[in-house]
Design a protein around this motif. Structure first.
Motif, PDB file in Angstrom:
ATOM      1  N   ALA A  79       0.976  97.629  67.223  1.00  0.00           N
ATOM      2  CA  ALA A  79       1.731  96.928  68.268  1.00  0.00           C
ATOM      3  C   ALA A  79       1.528  97.599  69.625  1.00  0.00           C
ATOM      4  O   ALA A  79       1.290  96.934  70.641  1.00  0.00           O
ATOM      5  N   GLY A  80       1.611  98.925  69.662  1.00  0.00           N
ATOM      6  CA  GLY A  80       1.382  99.654  70.903  1.00  0.00           C
ATOM      7  C   GLY A  80      -0.043  99.520  71.384  1.00  0.00           C
ATOM      8  O   GLY A  80      -0.301  99.383  72.583  1.00  0.00           O
ATOM      9  N   GLY A  85      -3.680  97.357  75.309  1.00  0.00           N
ATOM     10  CA  GLY A  85      -4.926  96.607  75.502  1.00  0.00           C
ATOM     11  C   GLY A  85      -4.717  95.372  76.367  1.00  0.00           C
ATOM     12  O   GLY A  85      -5.511  95.082  77.268  1.00  0.00           O
ATOM     13  N   LEU A  86      -3.637  94.644  76.117  1.00  0.00           N
ATOM     14  CA  LEU A  86      -3.340  93.454  76.925  1.00  0.00           C
ATOM     15  C   LEU A  86      -3.002  93.825  78.366  1.00  0.00           C
ATOM     16  O   LEU A  86      -3.408  93.123  79.301  1.00  0.00           O
ATOM     17  N   LEU A  87      -2.256  94.920  78.558  1.00  0.00           N
ATOM     18  CA  LEU A  87      -1.936  95.371  79.917  1.00  0.00           C
ATOM     19  C   LEU A  87      -3.204  95.762  80.676  1.00  0.00           C
ATOM     20  O   LEU A  87      -3.362  95.436  81.853  1.00  0.00           O
ATOM     21  N   GLU A  88      -4.109  96.453  80.003  1.00  0.00           N
ATOM     22  CA  GLU A  88      -5.374  96.828  80.649  1.00  0.00           C
ATOM     23  C   GLU A  88      -6.233  95.610  80.938  1.00  0.00           C
ATOM     24  O   GLU A  88      -6.859  95.528  82.009  1.00  0.00           O
ATOM     25  N   LEU A  89      -6.262  94.659  80.031  1.00  0.00           N
ATOM     26  CA  LEU A  89      -7.019  93.426  80.261  1.00  0.00           C
ATOM     27  C   LEU A  89      -6.465  92.662  81.453  1.00  0.00           C
ATOM     28  O   LEU A  89      -7.215  92.248  82.349  1.00  0.00           O
ATOM     29  N   ALA A  90      -5.150  92.496  81.496  1.00  0.00           N
ATOM     30  CA  ALA A  90      -4.518  91.786  82.612  1.00  0.00           C
ATOM     31  C   ALA A  90      -4.753  92.523  83.926  1.00  0.00           C
ATOM     32  O   ALA A  90      -5.071  91.899  84.957  1.00  0.00           O
TER      33      ALA A  90
END
Length: 160
Positions: A79-80, A85-90
């Motif tokens: 989950a972390g 990963g999503l925060l870095e992608l965004a």
């Protein structure tokens, strides 16, 4: 970077020239040095965006074994890993959007500060310099693109 805007009340000397509406961008840096600086900054944004999307977010989002092991050792699990990963992608994508570049750079800097703290406390400082090194160009982008974010805030205030 260094844009020239027309103030609401023009100086008397400029009365003979046609007036542009207040807040209208008249010209960006006309010098060759200003153009090179803008291009270098844009290149830096593209390079960092590619780094965050391909080298940093992608291994987390595809659950590469090295990322899985690291996040298990931290105690955050999948989950972390997917969240970071999503925060870095965004953030990587937002670095390429002019009105979001400054906010993205500040957000990614905060994420890198957390990565530094994690590297020092969990991994005994191994690779702790990497997040600190990344904060430097992110701070430059945040500072240089801060005017674009102010334009976004003004636009959002007008709509509400």
């Amino acid at each position: 970077m260094s844009e020239t805007t027309v103030p609401a009340a023009s100086a008397p000397a400029a009365a003979s020239a046609p007036a542009a509406p207040a807040g209208t961008v008249v010209a960006e840096s006309a010098t060759a040095r200003g153009r090179r600086a803008r291009l270098a900054l844009k290149g830096l944004q593209i390079l960092l965006a590619l780094f965050y999307v391909i080298a940093s977010a992608l291994p987390k989002l595809v659950a590469h074994s090295s990322a899985v092991e690291s996040f298990d050792e931290i105690g955050w699990g999948s989950a972390g890993m997917y969240t970071i990963g999503l925060l870095e992608l965004a953030g990587g994508i937002a670095l390429l959007i002019p009105v979001l570049a400054s906010v993205a750079a500040v957000s990614l800097s905060a994420l890198m500060l957390g990565a530094f703290i994690t590297q020092v406390t969990v991994f005994d400082g191994e690779y702790a310099a990497t997040p600190l090194i990344l904060i430097v160009p992110l701070a430059l982008i945040a500072w240089a693109r801060r005017g674009r974010t102010a334009d976004l805030v003004k636009l959002l205030r007008r709509r509400s």
